[in-house]
Design a protein around this motif. Sequence first.
Motif, short mmCIF file in Angstrom:
data_model
loop_
_atom_site.label_atom_id
_atom_site.label_comp_id
_atom_site.label_asym_id
_atom_site.label_seq_id
_atom_site.Cartn_x
_atom_site.Cartn_y
_atom_site.Cartn_z
N THR A 19 -18.80 5.80 13.55
CA THR A 19 -18.79 5.69 15.01
C THR A 19 -20.16 6.08 15.55
OG1 THR A 19 -18.01 7.97 15.27
CG2 THR A 19 -16.33 6.23 15.13
N GLY A 21 -22.30 7.03 19.39
CA GLY A 21 -22.12 7.40 20.79
C GLY A 21 -23.45 7.49 21.48
N PRO A 24 -24.65 10.95 27.13
CA PRO A 24 -24.14 10.66 28.48
C PRO A 24 -25.20 10.72 29.57
CG PRO A 24 -22.62 12.08 27.30
CD PRO A 24 -23.85 11.97 26.44
N GLU A 53 -18.03 2.07 18.90
CA GLU A 53 -18.46 3.10 19.83
C GLU A 53 -17.40 4.19 19.90
OE1 GLU A 53 -19.73 1.72 23.72
OE2 GLU A 53 -19.90 3.78 24.44
N ALA A 54 -17.84 5.43 19.75
CA ALA A 54 -16.93 6.58 19.79
C ALA A 54 -16.48 6.86 21.21
CB ALA A 54 -17.64 7.81 19.22
N SER A 55 -15.30 7.47 21.35
CA SER A 55 -14.85 7.83 22.69
C SER A 55 -15.68 8.99 23.23
CB SER A 55 -13.37 8.18 22.67
OG SER A 55 -13.11 9.05 21.60
N SER A 56 -16.19 9.83 22.34
CA SER A 56 -17.03 10.94 22.79
C SER A 56 -18.33 10.97 21.99
CB SER A 56 -16.30 12.27 22.61
OG SER A 56 -17.24 13.33 22.67
N TYR A 57 -19.43 11.09 22.70
CA TYR A 57 -20.75 11.23 22.08
C TYR A 57 -20.76 12.38 21.09
CZ TYR A 57 -25.66 12.76 21.91
OH TYR A 57 -26.90 13.18 21.51
N TYR A 58 -20.09 13.47 21.46
CA TYR A 58 -20.21 14.71 20.71
C TYR A 58 -19.55 14.66 19.35
CZ TYR A 58 -22.11 16.05 25.13
OH TYR A 58 -22.90 16.08 26.25
N THR A 59 -18.57 13.79 19.17
CA THR A 59 -17.90 13.70 17.88
C THR A 59 -18.33 12.46 17.09
OG1 THR A 59 -16.06 12.55 18.92
CG2 THR A 59 -15.87 14.94 18.73
N ARG A 63 -25.49 9.58 16.82
CA ARG A 63 -25.68 9.95 18.23
C ARG A 63 -27.01 9.41 18.73
NH1 ARG A 63 -23.59 13.56 15.32
NH2 ARG A 63 -25.59 14.59 14.98
#
Length: 169
Positions: A19, A21, A24, A53-59, A63
Amino acid sequence: HYTFFEGKPRWPEGTQELTYGFLPDNQLTDQVKSVFATAFDRWAEVTTLTFSEASSYYTADIRIGFYTGDHGDGEPFDGVLGTLAHAFSPTNGRFHLDGDEEWVVSGDVTQSELSSAVDLESVAVHEIGHLLGLGHSSDLDAIMYPTISSRTRKVELNNDDISGIQELY
Ligand code: TQI
Ligand code: ZN
Ligand code: ZN
């Protein structure tokens, strides 16, 4: 000919989906994001990997962020041209781009009136090669060749890039 990083690091055996991200803070447009999606697809086509694409950048595994100057990882960006972007070997996942470049997102970079225009997809395809474990190639036509001129578009993997990545995935 292709190379790998010291110790031939790769994403773990059995990895299928990776994934990615977007930082943001950058608030990238869908058009910019789609350039990265296209660049990932070029590598997905020739490997057993898929990218989404991941739902959250952090996971996210990978990146992606645009930064300018010193951005805290000891490898400051340098303004227009020079270093365009950097990415790290598996499984670090950091993919940074120099926000001071004249990035061309759509349209023909070879026709840009800016002599310093840089094609985003060309750089993305190269950096994703690093993120997956490829070092630089001595083959001039390879995506992983270590230099690219401004106002140049080079996005197609060649046989050398494909042989290299298929040795890993
Ligand atoms: N960035 C260098 C690169 O990606 C950073 C780098 C130097 C590097 N040595 C490395 C990364 C070894 C991993 C391993 O090569 S760059 C090109 C190219 C750059 C260069 O800004 O100079 C592209 C970024 F190869 F075309 F010149 C993207 Cl496509
Ligand atoms: Zn960085
Ligand atoms: Zn490189």
